[in-house]
Design a protein around this motif. Structure first.
Motif, PDB file in Angstrom:
ATOM      1  N   ASP A  41       0.833  -1.205   0.000  1.00 44.23           N
ATOM      2  CA  ASP A  41       0.000   0.000   0.000  1.00 44.23           C
ATOM      3  C   ASP A  41       0.867   1.254   0.000  1.00 44.23           C
ATOM      4  OD1 ASP A  41      -2.330  -1.487  -0.024  1.00 44.23           O
ATOM      5  OD2 ASP A  41      -2.651  -1.331   2.141  1.00 44.23           O
ATOM      6  N   PHE A  42       1.790   1.347   0.952  1.00 49.64           N
ATOM      7  CA  PHE A  42       2.720   2.477   1.030  1.00 49.64           C
ATOM      8  C   PHE A  42       4.082   1.916   1.396  1.00 49.64           C
ATOM      9  CE2 PHE A  42      -1.467   4.068   2.129  1.00 49.64           C
ATOM     10  CZ  PHE A  42      -1.602   5.124   1.245  1.00 49.64           C
ATOM     11  N   TYR A  43       5.118   2.421   0.739  1.00 53.22           N
ATOM     12  CA  TYR A  43       6.462   1.917   1.011  1.00 53.22           C
ATOM     13  C   TYR A  43       7.441   3.073   1.069  1.00 53.22           C
ATOM     14  CZ  TYR A  43      10.852  -0.584   0.519  1.00 53.22           C
ATOM     15  OH  TYR A  43      12.129  -1.057   0.720  1.00 53.22           O
ATOM     16  N   CYS A  44       8.273   3.060   2.109  1.00 51.62           N
ATOM     17  CA  CYS A  44       9.337   4.045   2.275  1.00 51.62           C
ATOM     18  C   CYS A  44      10.660   3.311   2.077  1.00 51.62           C
ATOM     19  CB  CYS A  44       9.270   4.658   3.667  1.00 51.62           C
ATOM     20  SG  CYS A  44      10.647   5.761   4.012  1.00 51.62           S
ATOM     21  N   PRO A  45      11.298   3.461   0.902  1.00 50.91           N
ATOM     22  CA  PRO A  45      12.533   2.725   0.632  1.00 50.91           C
ATOM     23  C   PRO A  45      13.665   3.075   1.596  1.00 50.91           C
ATOM     24  CG  PRO A  45      11.769   3.854  -1.354  1.00 50.91           C
ATOM     25  CD  PRO A  45      10.876   4.262  -0.241  1.00 50.91           C
ATOM     26  N   LYS A  46      13.846   4.347   1.871  1.00 52.13           N
ATOM     27  CA  LYS A  46      14.952   4.764   2.740  1.00 52.13           C
ATOM     28  C   LYS A  46      14.770   4.253   4.166  1.00 52.13           C
ATOM     29  CE  LYS A  46      17.762   8.780   3.839  1.00 52.13           C
ATOM     30  NZ  LYS A  46      17.889  10.229   3.689  1.00 52.13           N
ATOM     31  N   GLY A  47      13.546   4.243   4.643  1.00 56.72           N
ATOM     32  CA  GLY A  47      13.261   3.755   5.986  1.00 56.72           C
ATOM     33  C   GLY A  47      12.967   2.270   6.039  1.00 56.72           C
ATOM     34  N   ARG A  48      12.907   1.622   4.860  1.00 57.61           N
ATOM     35  CA  ARG A  48      12.600   0.190   4.752  1.00 57.61           C
ATOM     36  C   ARG A  48      11.346  -0.150   5.556  1.00 57.61           C
ATOM     37  NH1 ARG A  48      15.684  -2.385   1.425  1.00 57.61           N
ATOM     38  NH2 ARG A  48      15.502  -4.407   2.390  1.00 57.61           N
ATOM     39  N   LEU A  49      10.300   0.655   5.310  1.00 57.69           N
ATOM     40  CA  LEU A  49       9.046   0.518   6.040  1.00 57.69           C
ATOM     41  C   LEU A  49       7.882   0.380   5.064  1.00 57.69           C
ATOM     42  CD1 LEU A  49       7.528   0.638   8.787  1.00 57.69           C
ATOM     43  CD2 LEU A  49       7.287   3.095   8.374  1.00 57.69           C
ATOM     44  N   CYS A  50       7.047  -0.600   5.311  1.00 57.30           N
ATOM     45  CA  CYS A  50       5.819  -0.816   4.550  1.00 57.30           C
ATOM     46  C   CYS A  50       4.653  -0.493   5.463  1.00 57.30           C
ATOM     47  CB  CYS A  50       5.754  -2.270   4.078  1.00 57.30           C
ATOM     48  SG  CYS A  50       4.152  -2.743   3.421  1.00 57.30           S
ATOM     49  N   VAL A  51       3.731   0.332   4.989  1.00 59.10           N
ATOM     50  CA  VAL A  51       2.522   0.661   5.740  1.00 59.10           C
ATOM     51  C   VAL A  51       1.350   0.051   4.978  1.00 59.10           C
ATOM     52  CG1 VAL A  51       1.035   2.502   6.613  1.00 59.10           C
ATOM     53  CG2 VAL A  51       3.533   2.818   6.572  1.00 59.10           C
ATOM     54  N   GLU A  52       0.627  -0.840   5.641  1.00 59.26           N
ATOM     55  CA  GLU A  52      -0.511  -1.512   5.034  1.00 59.26           C
ATOM     56  C   GLU A  52      -1.799  -1.055   5.688  1.00 59.26           C
ATOM     57  OE1 GLU A  52      -0.718  -3.986   2.427  1.00 59.26           O
ATOM     58  OE2 GLU A  52       1.238  -3.035   2.097  1.00 59.26           O
TER      59      GLU A  52
ATOM     60  N   ARG B  32      10.267  -3.629   7.435  1.00 62.27           N
ATOM     61  CA  ARG B  32       9.318  -3.705   8.546  1.00 62.27           C
ATOM     62  C   ARG B  32       7.933  -3.358   8.029  1.00 62.27           C
ATOM     63  NH1 ARG B  32       9.192  -0.141  14.046  1.00 62.27           N
ATOM     64  NH2 ARG B  32       7.425  -1.222  14.937  1.00 62.27           N
ATOM     65  N   VAL B  33       6.935  -4.097   8.494  1.00 62.97           N
ATOM     66  CA  VAL B  33       5.551  -3.868   8.077  1.00 62.97           C
ATOM     67  C   VAL B  33       4.738  -3.425   9.284  1.00 62.97           C
ATOM     68  CG1 VAL B  33       3.465  -4.894   7.088  1.00 62.97           C
ATOM     69  CG2 VAL B  33       5.726  -5.635   6.284  1.00 62.97           C
ATOM     70  N   ILE B  34       4.005  -2.332   9.124  1.00 62.31           N
ATOM     71  CA  ILE B  34       3.042  -1.949  10.154  1.00 62.31           C
ATOM     72  C   ILE B  34       1.675  -1.860   9.479  1.00 62.31           C
ATOM     73  CG2 ILE B  34       4.658  -0.805  11.710  1.00 62.31           C
ATOM     74  CD1 ILE B  34       3.760   1.862  10.633  1.00 62.31           C
ATOM     75  N   ARG B  35       0.674  -2.279  10.219  1.00 61.12           N
ATOM     76  CA  ARG B  35      -0.680  -2.355   9.669  1.00 61.12           C
ATOM     77  C   ARG B  35      -1.643  -1.492  10.481  1.00 61.12           C
ATOM     78  NH1 ARG B  35      -1.910  -6.203   6.185  1.00 61.12           N
ATOM     79  NH2 ARG B  35      -0.158  -7.489   5.500  1.00 61.12           N
ATOM     80  N   PHE B  36      -2.575  -0.905   9.751  1.00 60.52           N
ATOM     81  CA  PHE B  36      -3.629  -0.113  10.366  1.00 60.52           C
ATOM     82  C   PHE B  36      -4.958  -0.530   9.752  1.00 60.52           C
ATOM     83  CE2 PHE B  36       0.173   2.545  10.368  1.00 60.52           C
ATOM     84  CZ  PHE B  36       0.259   2.872  11.706  1.00 60.52           C
ATOM     85  N   ARG B  37      -5.989  -0.559  10.564  1.00 61.49           N
ATOM     86  CA  ARG B  37      -7.339  -0.769  10.056  1.00 61.49           C
ATOM     87  C   ARG B  37      -7.771   0.537   9.391  1.00 61.49           C
ATOM     88  NH1 ARG B  37      -8.990  -5.811   9.752  1.00 61.49           N
ATOM     89  NH2 ARG B  37     -11.070  -4.933   9.580  1.00 61.49           N
ATOM     90  N   ASN B  38      -8.593   0.411   8.369  1.00 65.97           N
ATOM     91  CA  ASN B  38      -9.071   1.618   7.683  1.00 65.97           C
ATOM     92  C   ASN B  38      -9.709   2.599   8.660  1.00 65.97           C
ATOM     93  OD1 ASN B  38      -8.202   0.728   5.202  1.00 65.97           O
ATOM     94  ND2 ASN B  38     -10.222   0.091   4.494  1.00 65.97           N
TER      95      ASN B  38
ATOM     96  N   ALA C 199       8.092   4.169  13.821  1.00 61.29           N
ATOM     97  CA  ALA C 199       8.611   2.991  13.124  1.00 61.29           C
ATOM     98  C   ALA C 199       9.768   3.330  12.186  1.00 61.29           C
ATOM     99  CB  ALA C 199       7.491   2.317  12.331  1.00 61.29           C
ATOM    100  N   LEU C 200       9.930   4.593  11.870  1.00 54.73           N
ATOM    101  CA  LEU C 200      11.011   5.012  10.975  1.00 54.73           C
ATOM    102  C   LEU C 200      12.285   5.260  11.768  1.00 54.73           C
ATOM    103  CD1 LEU C 200       9.005   7.514   8.768  1.00 54.73           C
ATOM    104  CD2 LEU C 200      10.126   5.419   7.950  1.00 54.73           C
TER     105      LEU C 200
END
Length: 133
Positions: free
Chosen positions: A57-68, A94-100, A117-118
């Motif tokens: 859904d969202f990805y930050c390459p520099k922070g190696r973080l995926c936000v779902e 790293r993956v972090i998830r949020f409910r809509n 998380a960053l």
């Protein structure tokens, strides 16, 4: 050591990601307005970013973080999501998830959790010479 490049996508997956960017959900739209243009600690995010056989859904390459963002369908995909998250973790993402609903209920809390998380931004290197006045 983690592989720097885990993308390895197909043309079909790239086209699907492009279509998902065009048909963003209301929750994705709200969060994207707050993530785009390096608004979070100077980190750039990408939306609907294809990686391997998945689209993040969202990805930050520099922070190696995926936000779902998890809508109702994710109530039935726990095992798939866990395997996907583990695969990304194996590549140092790293993956972090949020409910809509969290996006609409308290976007500031969501953003605070993303910031936490960053990695902390590095201070700029000190100049060797003092700047002229």
């Amino acid at each position: 050591m983690y592989s720097k490049r885990i993308r390895k996508t197909t043309a079909e997956l790239d086209a699907r990601a492009k279509e998902l960017r065009r048909r963003e959900t209301p929750a994705e739209r709200v969060l994207w307005r707050r993530l785009r243009k390096a608004q979070v600690m100077g980190y750039n995010f990408r939306r609907q970013h294809p990686v391997g056989r998945a689209i993040l859904d969202f990805y930050c390459p520099k922070g190696r973080l995926c936000v779902e963002l998890d809508g109702p369908i994710h109530d039935r995909t726990h095992e798939y999501d866990a395997a996907r998250d583990a695969n990304l973790a194996a590549h140092g993402v790293r993956v972090i998830r949020f409910r809509n609903g969290e996006i609409f209920a308290d976007i500031e809390d969501v953003l605070a959790r993303i910031r936490a998380a960053l990695p902390a931004p590095r201070d700029p290197e000190p100049a060797d010479h003092p700047s002229p006045r």
